[in-house]
Design a protein around this motif. Sequence first.
Motif, PDB file in Angstrom:
ATOM      1  N   VAL A 159       0.833  -1.204   0.000  1.00 32.08           N
ATOM      2  CA  VAL A 159       0.000   0.000   0.000  1.00 32.08           C
ATOM      3  C   VAL A 159       0.868   1.253   0.000  1.00 32.08           C
ATOM      4  O   VAL A 159       0.574   2.230  -0.699  1.00 32.08           O
ATOM      5  N   LEU A 160       1.951   1.238   0.778  1.00 36.59           N
ATOM      6  CA  LEU A 160       2.854   2.387   0.787  1.00 36.59           C
ATOM      7  C   LEU A 160       3.431   2.650  -0.602  1.00 36.59           C
ATOM      8  O   LEU A 160       3.537   3.803  -1.037  1.00 36.59           O
ATOM      9  N   LYS A 161       3.786   1.576  -1.308  1.00 31.39           N
ATOM     10  CA  LYS A 161       4.391   1.721  -2.642  1.00 31.39           C
ATOM     11  C   LYS A 161       3.380   2.242  -3.651  1.00 31.39           C
ATOM     12  O   LYS A 161       3.685   3.178  -4.421  1.00 31.39           O
ATOM     13  N   LYS A 231       0.406   8.869   6.315  1.00 30.12           N
ATOM     14  CA  LYS A 231      -0.606   9.840   5.926  1.00 30.12           C
ATOM     15  C   LYS A 231      -1.465   9.277   4.796  1.00 30.12           C
ATOM     16  O   LYS A 231      -0.964   8.807   3.787  1.00 30.12           O
ATOM     17  N   GLY A 232      -2.772   9.284   4.991  1.00 29.73           N
ATOM     18  CA  GLY A 232      -3.699   8.816   3.963  1.00 29.73           C
ATOM     19  C   GLY A 232      -3.833   7.311   3.861  1.00 29.73           C
ATOM     20  O   GLY A 232      -4.496   6.818   2.937  1.00 29.73           O
ATOM     21  N   SER A 258      -1.780   5.480  14.081  1.00 32.71           N
ATOM     22  CA  SER A 258      -2.799   6.293  14.765  1.00 32.71           C
ATOM     23  C   SER A 258      -2.381   7.751  14.829  1.00 32.71           C
ATOM     24  O   SER A 258      -3.192   8.659  14.610  1.00 32.71           O
ATOM     25  N   ASP A 259      -1.106   7.976  15.135  1.00 32.73           N
ATOM     26  CA  ASP A 259      -0.603   9.348  15.217  1.00 32.73           C
ATOM     27  C   ASP A 259      -0.694  10.062  13.870  1.00 32.73           C
ATOM     28  O   ASP A 259      -0.772  11.290  13.825  1.00 32.73           O
TER      29      ASP A 259
END
Length: 300
Positions: A159-161, A231-232, A258-259
């Motif tokens: 997902v990050l990629k 983020k997102g 969460s942060d």
Amino acid sequence: MKTSPEADFLRVLYQSWSDRMTANPTLTIADLRSLFDEWHQPTLEPEGVTYQSKAVAGVEAIWASPVGADASKVILYTHGGGFAVGSAASHRKLAGHLAKHLGVIAVVIDYRRAPEHPFPAQIEDSTAVYRELLALGFKAQDITTCGDSAGGNLAIATVLKVRDDGVALPGAVIAFSPWLDMEHVGTTLETNHTSDALVSKTLLEGMSGMFLGENGSRTNPLANPLKANYKGFPRLYIAAGSVETLLDNATDLAGIASDAGVNVTLSVVDGMQHVFPFLAGRAIEADEELRRIGKWFKGD
């Protein structure tokens, strides 16, 4: 909390692997793959699920289709095993159980494994499959990435990629006992050393060495998602056992995400070993966890 007698099946299996690896320190990677293909044993066959072997984006895969499932929604499942062992075959029953509880289908992929194919081969395969699922007509929000241990890492890193590449993100991410920390600095590596029947710092060091190879960085966010920006990121469900050495990988991920504003659900089950959902169909703890995930997924 006392665990069910059936839950001990996983601990006994893990201990047998640990004993065999200790007694035979020169096991080849082929030997280790044969050993870890026993990972299917704790999982009872889910009723009402059919399987089909069908490659996606050139990656061999097993599709699990529960009777009555919504075939427009799919789990992209990446198996655990330190990026070097484990397979779609060893994990197909677990994926079948999860798919039943979510009411969707699942595809378990045989991504390329280390050491023959070090990082980033694994994420290249998983992202290629994700893109192909979109091309096949699955809507991004109807895809869930999921994995266990190293596969949990891959479910997140995928997902990050694709986020970094500007591709639409999946609707949800599920991680069972994710192994994220390639620096091996977690405190539960020490505090849970005697209670975890399988995963030790020594084992992780060997697996990460094969995974990263000569050129991989232990702090690359796509190899070590504890270093990533969330983020997102989609809503995230993390499950772990309280006695496993990788527990703080799960809890640290929950805090970091969460942060960053991510909708995170963290479930830590007392007394349970690494990737305890492998006990699906056998132990009440695994079945109850999968029911909780099903309710979370459906918004109940």
